[in-house]
Every structure is written in structure tokens, then in C-alpha cells.
Design a protein around this motif. Structure first.
Motif, PDB file in Angstrom:
ATOM      1  N   THR A 182     -34.803  27.229  31.498  1.00  0.00           N
ATOM      2  CA  THR A 182     -35.891  26.284  31.743  1.00  0.00           C
ATOM      3  C   THR A 182     -36.640  26.664  33.020  1.00  0.00           C
ATOM      4  OG1 THR A 182     -34.607  24.544  30.661  1.00  0.00           O
ATOM      5  CG2 THR A 182     -36.470  23.846  32.014  1.00  0.00           C
ATOM      6  N   ALA A 183     -35.899  27.084  34.038  1.00  0.00           N
ATOM      7  CA  ALA A 183     -36.527  27.512  35.287  1.00  0.00           C
ATOM      8  C   ALA A 183     -37.443  28.713  35.059  1.00  0.00           C
ATOM      9  CB  ALA A 183     -35.458  27.854  36.321  1.00  0.00           C
ATOM     10  N   SER A 184     -37.006  29.638  34.204  1.00  0.00           N
ATOM     11  CA  SER A 184     -37.820  30.816  33.911  1.00  0.00           C
ATOM     12  C   SER A 184     -39.142  30.427  33.255  1.00  0.00           C
ATOM     13  CB  SER A 184     -37.050  31.773  32.990  1.00  0.00           C
ATOM     14  OG  SER A 184     -35.920  32.301  33.655  1.00  0.00           O
ATOM     15  N   ALA A 185     -39.091  29.392  32.421  1.00  0.00           N
ATOM     16  CA  ALA A 185     -40.311  28.926  31.760  1.00  0.00           C
ATOM     17  C   ALA A 185     -41.282  28.289  32.745  1.00  0.00           C
ATOM     18  CB  ALA A 185     -39.957  27.927  30.656  1.00  0.00           C
ATOM     19  N   LEU A 186     -40.760  27.794  33.860  1.00  0.00           N
ATOM     20  CA  LEU A 186     -41.582  27.118  34.866  1.00  0.00           C
ATOM     21  C   LEU A 186     -42.147  28.072  35.923  1.00  0.00           C
ATOM     22  CD1 LEU A 186     -39.241  24.047  35.414  1.00  0.00           C
ATOM     23  CD2 LEU A 186     -41.626  23.863  34.703  1.00  0.00           C
ATOM     24  N   LYS A 187     -41.486  29.199  36.126  1.00  0.00           N
ATOM     25  CA  LYS A 187     -41.788  30.037  37.286  1.00  0.00           C
ATOM     26  C   LYS A 187     -43.150  30.702  37.252  1.00  0.00           C
ATOM     27  CE  LYS A 187     -37.124  30.850  38.974  1.00  0.00           C
ATOM     28  NZ  LYS A 187     -36.003  31.805  39.141  1.00  0.00           N
ATOM     29  N   SER A 188     -43.820  30.696  36.108  1.00  0.00           N
ATOM     30  CA  SER A 188     -45.155  31.290  36.053  1.00  0.00           C
ATOM     31  C   SER A 188     -46.195  30.422  36.762  1.00  0.00           C
ATOM     32  CB  SER A 188     -45.579  31.526  34.595  1.00  0.00           C
ATOM     33  OG  SER A 188     -45.668  30.299  33.900  1.00  0.00           O
ATOM     34  N   PHE A 189     -45.846  29.135  37.020  1.00  0.00           N
ATOM     35  CA  PHE A 189     -46.831  28.265  37.676  1.00  0.00           C
ATOM     36  C   PHE A 189     -46.252  27.375  38.771  1.00  0.00           C
ATOM     37  CE2 PHE A 189     -45.349  26.258  33.796  1.00  0.00           C
ATOM     38  CZ  PHE A 189     -44.997  24.974  34.199  1.00  0.00           C
ATOM     39  N   THR A 190     -44.924  27.365  38.948  1.00  0.00           N
ATOM     40  CA  THR A 190     -44.337  26.586  40.042  1.00  0.00           C
ATOM     41  C   THR A 190     -42.954  27.136  40.355  1.00  0.00           C
ATOM     42  OG1 THR A 190     -43.879  24.339  40.850  1.00  0.00           O
ATOM     43  CG2 THR A 190     -43.205  24.845  38.580  1.00  0.00           C
ATOM     44  N   ASN A 191     -42.423  26.769  41.503  1.00  0.00           N
ATOM     45  CA  ASN A 191     -41.093  27.224  41.914  1.00  0.00           C
ATOM     46  C   ASN A 191     -40.118  26.046  41.796  1.00  0.00           C
ATOM     47  OD1 ASN A 191     -39.079  28.880  42.937  1.00  0.00           O
ATOM     48  ND2 ASN A 191     -39.529  28.331  45.063  1.00  0.00           N
ATOM     49  N   PRO A 192     -39.389  25.936  40.697  1.00  0.00           N
ATOM     50  CA  PRO A 192     -38.541  24.758  40.469  1.00  0.00           C
ATOM     51  C   PRO A 192     -37.214  24.835  41.211  1.00  0.00           C
ATOM     52  CG  PRO A 192     -38.272  26.284  38.667  1.00  0.00           C
ATOM     53  CD  PRO A 192     -39.314  26.892  39.575  1.00  0.00           C
ATOM     54  N   LEU A 193     -36.625  23.667  41.435  1.00  0.00           N
ATOM     55  CA  LEU A 193     -35.238  23.599  41.857  1.00  0.00           C
ATOM     56  C   LEU A 193     -34.389  23.579  40.588  1.00  0.00           C
ATOM     57  CD1 LEU A 193     -35.426  20.944  44.725  1.00  0.00           C
ATOM     58  CD2 LEU A 193     -35.282  23.435  44.930  1.00  0.00           C
ATOM     59  N   VAL A 194     -33.247  24.264  40.600  1.00  0.00           N
ATOM     60  CA  VAL A 194     -32.425  24.400  39.401  1.00  0.00           C
ATOM     61  C   VAL A 194     -31.091  23.690  39.610  1.00  0.00           C
ATOM     62  CG1 VAL A 194     -31.441  26.007  37.724  1.00  0.00           C
ATOM     63  CG2 VAL A 194     -33.480  26.663  39.029  1.00  0.00           C
ATOM     64  N   SER A 195     -30.742  22.834  38.672  1.00  0.00           N
ATOM     65  CA  SER A 195     -29.471  22.128  38.737  1.00  0.00           C
ATOM     66  C   SER A 195     -28.319  23.110  38.500  1.00  0.00           C
ATOM     67  CB  SER A 195     -29.429  21.021  37.673  1.00  0.00           C
ATOM     68  OG  SER A 195     -28.160  20.418  37.630  1.00  0.00           O
ATOM     69  N   ASN A 196     -27.230  22.954  39.254  1.00  0.00           N
ATOM     70  CA  ASN A 196     -26.055  23.803  39.062  1.00  0.00           C
ATOM     71  C   ASN A 196     -25.317  23.460  37.771  1.00  0.00           C
ATOM     72  OD1 ASN A 196     -26.310  25.341  41.426  1.00  0.00           O
ATOM     73  ND2 ASN A 196     -25.382  23.719  42.651  1.00  0.00           N
ATOM     74  N   LYS A 197     -25.524  22.229  37.299  1.00  0.00           N
ATOM     75  CA  LYS A 197     -24.888  21.779  36.068  1.00  0.00           C
ATOM     76  C   LYS A 197     -25.958  21.373  35.060  1.00  0.00           C
ATOM     77  CE  LYS A 197     -20.730  19.986  38.354  1.00  0.00           C
ATOM     78  NZ  LYS A 197     -19.856  18.799  38.558  1.00  0.00           N
TER      79      LYS A 197
END
Length: 211
Positions: A182-197
Motif C-alpha cells: 500500500t505504501a508503494s502505491a502511495l509513494k508516487s505522490f506522498t511519503n506515507p507512514l507505514v504500520s509495522n502490523k
């Protein structure tokens, strides 16, 4: 304000649920007794079994990603359920592969799967069969205005796609991703925080710290 972009809502009254996708279950039949293990990467896989009236088999071991998937399997009636320590797709596959080597294993999967679970299991000697059990389809969401600094929790890459189909991303928004795909899908337009779980509750904790 925090917005949850997920197929399911949460109990927190302070979180606004954005329904951007809808699960559609496939019609299929499978004899679970033919397998030693079942691998699921979402609770939707268990719902797909229920949809097709396929009963649980207590002789099969279920390998589940995340607490929600494991709980769904147990609640449905599976007796031997393993909740993986790793809640990200590729790491999940690498974790469970050694215990599945040489075993007939069924992967109940979505129509579109971003992670490489199938390839990793097969590469590590798992006798894998797969069944497409469900698909995630984008829906048209009601138009709305978002507050400055709004925080969005994304529960899947498909929900990211659904958001962009319905709304425009702004630079003042913040994003929390449930996993690496999910983070990879977001990284083209924002820098997300990623849940460890892979857990909505954990994502909510992160999101609240951003307000």
C-alpha cells in the motif's frame, strides 16, 4: 480529521469511513481435504469460503497474515490457525515457506495481488495450488470537501487507486499505509507512514499522532 479508506469501517466515532471499493466474491468449489495447508492474506478469503458454502476442515492448517485474518479463520471453524509474525506480503510468504515445503497447499487469493506470495512459496518448494476467491472493485464515492491537514489511512493499494479515481490529493494531506504494498502505491505522490502490523487499529494510533 482522520479518514479510513478501507472496505470495512471501524468502531471509532472520530474516524470517517470512506467507502472507495467493494468486495465481490467469486463462485468456486474446492475440496479442502485435498490439501495440508491453506494460505490466506485477507479475511476476505474466509468470507469467500462462507459465500460458496465451503465448510472448514479441521485437518488443514491455516496460515494467516494478520490478526483479522487469523481471527476470521478461527471464528469460521478452522482448528489449527497460525498467525504470522510478519504482516507484509513478501515477508509473510518467506516466514511460512519453510513449514510448507513439500506440502500440498492452497492459496486463496484476490484477483489482483500486489505481493509476490505465489512466486516465493513455489520457489521454496511448496506444492501450491491457487484459487481466485474475490476481487476488489472501485466504486464512485459521494463528493466531499476535506479539511486542511486531513489524515488518510489506506488499507490496500486498491483503496489508493479508488481515492485517486474519486478525489484529488493535496500537499497538506498526510497518509498512513497498512503495509508495504500500500505504501508503494502511495509513494508516487506522498511519503506515507507505514504500520509495522497489518492492523487498522495500529494505523489509527499512528494517524492520531499526526493530528
Amino acid at each position: 480529521m482522520i479518514y479510513l479508506c478501507s472496505n470495512t469501517s471501524c468502531d471509532d466515532e472520530n474516524i470517517v469511513h470512506l467507502e472507495l471499493c467493494k468486495i465481490k466474491y467469486a463462485s468456486f468449489s474446492v475440496d479442502l481435504s485435498a490439501f495440508s495447508a491453506l494460505v490466506i492474506s485477507s479475511k476476505n478469503a474466509i468470507s469467500a469460503l462462507a459465500f460458496n458454502k465451503i465448510p472448514p476442515n479441521n485437518k488443514i492448517s491455516v496460515f494467516a497474515i494478520g490478526k483479522a485474518s487469523a481471527n476470521a479463520a478461527s471464528k469460521y471453524g478452522f482448528g489449527c490457525v497460525y498467525e504470522a509474525q510478519n504482516s507484509h506480503g513478501d515477508e509473510f510468504a518467506l516466514e511460512i515457506a519453510p513449514g510448507l515445503k513439500g506440502k500440498k497447499t492452497l492459496l486463496l487469493r484476490p484477483k489482483e495481488q500486489i505481493s509476490d506470495i505465489k512466486r516465493i512459496l513455489e520457489k521454496n518448494g511448496v506444492l501450491l495450488s491457487e484459487q481466485i476467491a474475490y476481487e476488489n472493485s472501485i466504486v464512485t464515492a459521494p463528493k466531499r470537501q476535506f479539511e486542511t491537514g486531513a489524515v488518510f489511512i489506506f488499507a490496500s493499494p486498491k483503496n489508493v487507486e479508488g481515492f485517486l479515481k474519486n478525489f484529488a490529493w493535496r500537499d497538506d494531506f498526510r497518509a498512513v499505509a497498512i503495509g508495504k504494498s500500500t505504501a508503494s502505491a502511495l509513494k508516487s505522490f506522498t511519503n506515507p507512514l507505514v504500520s509495522n502490523k497489518q492492523n487498522i487499529s495500529e494505523c489509527i494510533k499512528i494517524a492520531k499522532n499526526l493530528l
